[in-house]
Scaffold this motif. Sequence first.
Motif, PDB file in Angstrom:
ATOM      1  N   TYR A 216       0.727  -1.159  -0.052  1.00 27.15           N
ATOM      2  CA  TYR A 216       0.352   0.003   0.082  1.00 27.15           C
ATOM      3  C   TYR A 216       0.920   1.301   0.046  1.00 27.15           C
ATOM      4  O   TYR A 216       0.520   2.395  -0.175  1.00 27.15           O
ATOM      5  CB  TYR A 216      -1.026   0.086   1.148  1.00 27.15           C
ATOM      6  CG  TYR A 216      -2.066  -0.916   0.909  1.00 27.15           C
ATOM      7  CD1 TYR A 216      -3.235  -0.546   0.367  1.00 27.15           C
ATOM      8  CD2 TYR A 216      -2.009  -2.224   1.440  1.00 27.15           C
ATOM      9  CE1 TYR A 216      -4.245  -1.402   0.058  1.00 27.15           C
ATOM     10  CE2 TYR A 216      -3.131  -3.312   1.229  1.00 27.15           C
ATOM     11  CZ  TYR A 216      -4.061  -2.786   0.559  1.00 27.15           C
ATOM     12  OH  TYR A 216      -5.081  -3.836   0.423  1.00 27.15           O
ATOM     13  N   GLY A 217       2.245   0.961   0.102  1.00 29.86           N
ATOM     14  CA  GLY A 217       3.183   2.238   0.061  1.00 29.86           C
ATOM     15  C   GLY A 217       3.864   2.538  -1.380  1.00 29.86           C
ATOM     16  O   GLY A 217       3.715   3.690  -1.778  1.00 29.86           O
ATOM     17  N   VAL A 218       4.219   1.563  -2.146  1.00 32.57           N
ATOM     18  CA  VAL A 218       5.129   1.701  -3.015  1.00 32.57           C
ATOM     19  C   VAL A 218       4.673   0.906  -4.240  1.00 32.57           C
ATOM     20  O   VAL A 218       5.272   1.209  -5.344  1.00 32.57           O
ATOM     21  CB  VAL A 218       6.501   1.513  -2.748  1.00 32.57           C
ATOM     22  CG1 VAL A 218       7.099   2.464  -1.665  1.00 32.57           C
ATOM     23  CG2 VAL A 218       6.860   0.047  -2.579  1.00 32.57           C
ATOM     24  N   ASN A 219       3.675   0.160  -4.267  1.00 32.08           N
ATOM     25  CA  ASN A 219       3.201  -0.765  -5.268  1.00 32.08           C
ATOM     26  C   ASN A 219       2.499   0.033  -6.441  1.00 32.08           C
ATOM     27  O   ASN A 219       1.446   0.739  -5.888  1.00 32.08           O
ATOM     28  CB  ASN A 219       2.551  -1.877  -4.958  1.00 32.08           C
ATOM     29  CG  ASN A 219       2.238  -2.802  -5.956  1.00 32.08           C
ATOM     30  OD1 ASN A 219       1.464  -2.797  -6.943  1.00 32.08           O
ATOM     31  ND2 ASN A 219       2.768  -3.919  -6.138  1.00 32.08           N
ATOM     32  N   GLN A 220       2.926   0.103  -7.523  1.00 31.27           N
ATOM     33  CA  GLN A 220       2.482   0.797  -8.701  1.00 31.27           C
ATOM     34  C   GLN A 220       0.716   0.670  -8.874  1.00 31.27           C
ATOM     35  O   GLN A 220       0.197   1.606  -8.857  1.00 31.27           O
ATOM     36  CB  GLN A 220       3.074   0.420 -10.070  1.00 31.27           C
ATOM     37  CG  GLN A 220       2.311   1.052 -11.245  1.00 31.27           C
ATOM     38  CD  GLN A 220       2.343   2.492 -11.250  1.00 31.27           C
ATOM     39  OE1 GLN A 220       3.308   2.961 -10.618  1.00 31.27           O
ATOM     40  NE2 GLN A 220       1.532   3.396 -11.833  1.00 31.27           N
TER      41      GLN A 220
END
Length: 618
Positions: free
Chosen positions: A250-254
């Motif tokens: 939930y922070g960096v996944n496209q």
Amino acid sequence: MEFTAIDYSIFALLLVLSSAIGLFYALSGDRQRTVQEFLLANRDMGCLPVALSLLASFQSAVAILGVPAEIFRFGTEYWFLGCSYFLGLLIPAHIFIPVFYRLHITSTYEYLELRFNKTVRVFGTITFIFQMVIYMGVVLYAPALALNAVTGFDLWSAVLTMGLVCTLYTTLGGLKAVIWTDVFQTLVMLAGQVAVIVVGAWRVGGMAHVWRVAEQEGKIAGIDLDPNPLERHTFWSLSVGGIFMMLSLYGVNQAQVQRYLCARSEREAKLSCYAVFPCQQIVLCLSCLIGLVMFVYNLEHPLAPSRRPASSDQLVLFFVMDVLQDLPGLPGLFVACLFSGALSTISSAFNSLATVTMEDLVRPHFPGLSESRATLLSKLLALGYGLLCLGMAYVSSMLGPVLQAAISIFGMVGGPLLGLFCLGMFFPCANPTGAIVGLLAGLAMAFWIGIGSFLQSWGAKGVPPVNSTTLPTVGNLSTVLATTLLPPTSAPPSPTGLQRFYSLSYMWYSAHNSTTVVLVGVLVSLLTGPTPAAALDPRTISPVLPWLLCCLPPKIRRWLCCGGGDPAQAPGHADTTEKSHGVPNGLSPPGPDWQGGEGHGYIRSAAAPIYAVQETSF
């Protein structure tokens, strides 16, 4: 048990309505004529549909099959993963979303070029593409294989129908169609799970009876505070290790960041993070309750030996087919629930892959590409990845025992990518060389531990049969995405040598691998020369950095922040448009409002060091 006409009708209705949503958005509004509309839904989505889409993107069929099987076999200890959801969603809302949203980027990996250079961006993009391509065929094929083994549902008809329908609405309707089909499919998933719980609990005497029997049989777990990282599940591994797992998703996944960026404002993007928290808790509770109902039902209505499942991923399906057999339509509803999970995950993969390919690999090399051609190419990329998914499903059918390793490979990448973004946002001293070496070190560590653990457990259990339906017995897809596969049995009681290394609980993998990237990246950066202040864009540094560094001595703060110079006042400072070769992803450039425009919230004096940047909306 064979499906009835009503069951097939319900399943067909799911596919028809999903396609209809795609066609509606293909023919309405601006008809997906711009890159912004196709890839970012015109940045006009509200927080509720975005939140439900965030939930659906990684709540796949693997999760629907895996969670109840985990609870059935090992008890409710996995339920403590819910403790990690709060910080796992609060941190993205206040650390990652402000940075990504204010840069006006489309691809997450454009951040890496703005923070480091183009080489780091390409490394991140290729890593993500490899991750998603490996997984999307598996997530389409494996549930269909399990369903075929239990119900006789035709394997390749299901695979082809789902793959083509998903490709259709993703290609025609763009991100807006993907989000609204996610909303619809989320409701179908919830309805299917609730139906199974209600009917199953009713058949065994109610939910109170289920809980009482499960408690008597030792399936209701207490809090295990054992700090041993080799223990498969403890309170610490689930609640603390789970935070890193959630951050990598939930922070960096496209796929998730793209949903934040399509919100109509930064506030709506943050609210979507808040809204998905109770939704995640509800989904986790439903899955755990299905596992408990399954356990009690199996005690009171055991299946004949000839009908017992061959692998753990079939447990839920055997239970559903048995408990719902005299209720026409409900088996079809659960199958629709199962395939809704697959469709939502696959459509997210198609759209995010098209986005990163277009923005990170195509546009930088063709800066003069017109808007209409860029939009057409984005649609063709989505179509191409849809067809590739079908090809990967066929490849998955031939993997046999390597199928489990293929799912593992997907999970090994999440932690290192999280570490790479944290290195950029929290360590201004990090340079491109440190970022690349750190990422490679994190990936090497992830593959070493993951493959070593897989081979160790494989050797202990023997080779599974070709085309077996053995799936990970993890509690939800987040675990599969952020870690390698969980062995179906606990770690050996007294591992020695490398066995101890390979016996590290899978819940710590993401934390371990992301930390490796940060430590190696900072060390290499300091050895090769920190990033000069003049080359550092302060917008790429997290606005919460002052709070994180406030307890450190001033000398160390200046050391970590490249001496504390003001890059905005130094010559040679590159803005978003310059670093993107004059093509800010088809969107308007950030402009000067990053220093204090409405909704941006930065306060920064001209003489202040980098670590003095403050964010007033935190």
